[in-house]
Design an enzyme around this catalytic site. Structure first.
Site: not given
Ligand SMILES: *Cc1c(COP(=O)(O)O)cnc(C)c1O
Length: 462
Positions: A110-113, A116
């Protein structure tokens, strides 16, 4: 570069301090005191560069003296080396002048990577230099948690606790949080919904004794360093479609307003963005607000795009800060009213918001229908969040401006909904194909501040 709070009552901090602090002590969110701008020539020079080089150039002015150029380049290189695509954020064409920005090639799909992985490396370098350790507590609607656990697993200076709403995340999302084996990362299944998790997180930050005792740090999208990491792909996407000579538009599946706010920053920096379209699922509080109906909390209704099942959209506070001409007292007052259910937006602020953001919503049926039709039309299998985006993008796109819709997760993260819509079972990428065989580790816990704080204190004392 100094960072100021959206509520105007917290000390000004450097980039590194704001990153390590998370929520400001007045309850507000940190934003840069001034947003740096790029000239047309500087934007033109980005086309053809690697993702990492664009990341360096776009983020450098925000970082100030917190990291040397050499340190910062090395941090960026380490952050993105684990991605499964060399372009990091590749563009795929869906239709004439409609493109999908694939943001799901990181370790947790997911784009959160994007944010993060960068934050993990930034924290490691900063904390090692300071000789400090911190406790990171996060609240997740599904994807932030696993991204944080992947990014911080095995780092010595950091313990990570992730609260997620028990029974309200997909099986892949849960397993990505409960299967990491590093003993500094911990999954907490809270009996409540995402807004409860987010509220307990805010409570912990406002409990100064706990906050200082465990050296609490936050990596939720309230952390400006996360927003900053997400600004980069607006630049890479626009540059590859002809910016600054050609304007582009973006549609962003939105929950906590972090990703779309990164687009707002990109626009303020000088990127020629025509429309910034907020796409919501049936939890459409942002769409209702941007349509002029005030911001009024309802109940969160679980949906097939669970990462957007949100009523209190924390980064919207940052947009309000700019809409209210950087008046911290006005923002603090709105946030007070929000505790009692909601607020009306002033006429001037509403004019700013309407000029800056467009919006739309997709019902559950429309989301499923979009997965099905997009698969038939272009062969692209969308995750339900991306499908919300594509549905709303199709309502807004113009024939002469390229529309870029953000694909925020891999379809294999939400296999049940994707299969229901398309009759295709989306396979996990081979690097995580054994996810269903790994053993799970989690603590189920009540939606209670005292219980949560006790558990965290005890665990880190071990
Ligand atoms: C977090 C998330 C969103 C919402 O992003 P915000 O920055 O909170 O608006 C959308 N889609 C997916 C897959 C997510 O994980």
């Amino acid at each position: 570069m100094k960072y100021i709070s959206t509520r105007g009552q917290a000390p000004e901090l450097t980039f590194e301090e704001a990153m390590l602090t998370g929520l400001a002590r007045d309850g507000g969110l940190y934003v840069p005191a001034e947003i740096p701008t790029f000239s047309a020539d500087e934007i033109a020079a980005l086309s053809g560069l690697s993702y990492e080089e664009v990341a360096f150039r776009v983020m450098r002015p925000f970082v100030g003296d917190s990291f040397s150029d050499e340190e910062f380049r090395a941090i960026i290189a380490r952050a993105y080396e684990g991605f499964g695509h060399v372009a990091r954020a590749p563009l795929k064409q869906l239709d004439t002048n409609h493109f999908l920005l694939e943001l799901f090639h990181g370790p947790t799909l997911a784009f959160k990577d994007f944010a993060m992985q960068l934050i993990g490396q930034l924290f490691e370098v900063a904390l090692k230099r300071r000789g400090e350790t911190v406790t990171i507590v996060g609240a997740t609607s599904g994807d932030t948690g696993s991204a944080a656990m992947e990014a911080f697993a095995g780092l010595e200076a950091v313990n990570v606790f992730i609260m997620y709403p028990h029974g309200r995340v997909s099986e892949v999302q849960r397993r990505q949080m409960t299967t990491p084996t590093a003993n500094n990362v911990h999954a907490l299944a809270v009996d409540g919904d995402f807004d409860d998790c987010q509220a307990r997180l805010k409570d912990m930050f406002n409990d100064f004794e706990f906050r200082d005792g465990v050296k609490l740090a936050g990596v939720n999208s309230i952390n400006f360093a996360r927003v900053l990491a997400q600004v980069v792909y607006y630049f890479t996407a626009a540059a590859s479609l002809g910016a600054p000579l050609r304007k582009v538009s973006f549609t962003v599946p939105t929950g906590n307003f972090g990703d779309i706010f990164a687009g707002f920053i990109a626009k303020q920096m000088g990127l020629p963005i025509d429309q910034l379209v907020v796409a919501t699922n049936q939890n459409d509080i942002l769409h209702r607000c941007l349509s002029g109906n005030g911001y009024h909390k309802g109940d969160t209704i679980p949906s097939i795009s669970p990462s957007m099942d949100i009523q209190v959209s924390s980064n919207f506070e940052r947009a309000l800060f700019y809409a209210y001409d950087q008046d911290g007292a006005a923002v603090a007052q709105l946030m007070d009213e929000l505790k009692n259910g909601g607020f009306e937006v002033s006429q001037g602020a509403m004019e700013f918001l309407s000029a800056t953001f467009a919006s739309g919503r997709a019902s559950e049926e429309e989301t499923l229908a979009t997965i099905k039709s997009e698969y038939a039309d272009s062969g692209e299998l969308l995750c339900p969040h991306g499908a919300v985006g594509v549905k709303v993008a199709n309502e807004h796109r113009k024939s002469d401006v390229p529309m870029i819709t953000l694909a925020t997760a891999h379809p294999a993260k939400f296999p049940a909904a994707v299969e229901k819509a398309s009759d295709v079972h989306p396979p996990l990428p081979s690097r995580m194909s054994d996810l269903y065989e790994r053993s799970e580790r989690l603590t189920r816990i009540s939606n209670d501040l005292g219980a949560l704080e006790d558990h965290i204190r005890k665990t880190i004392a071990q």
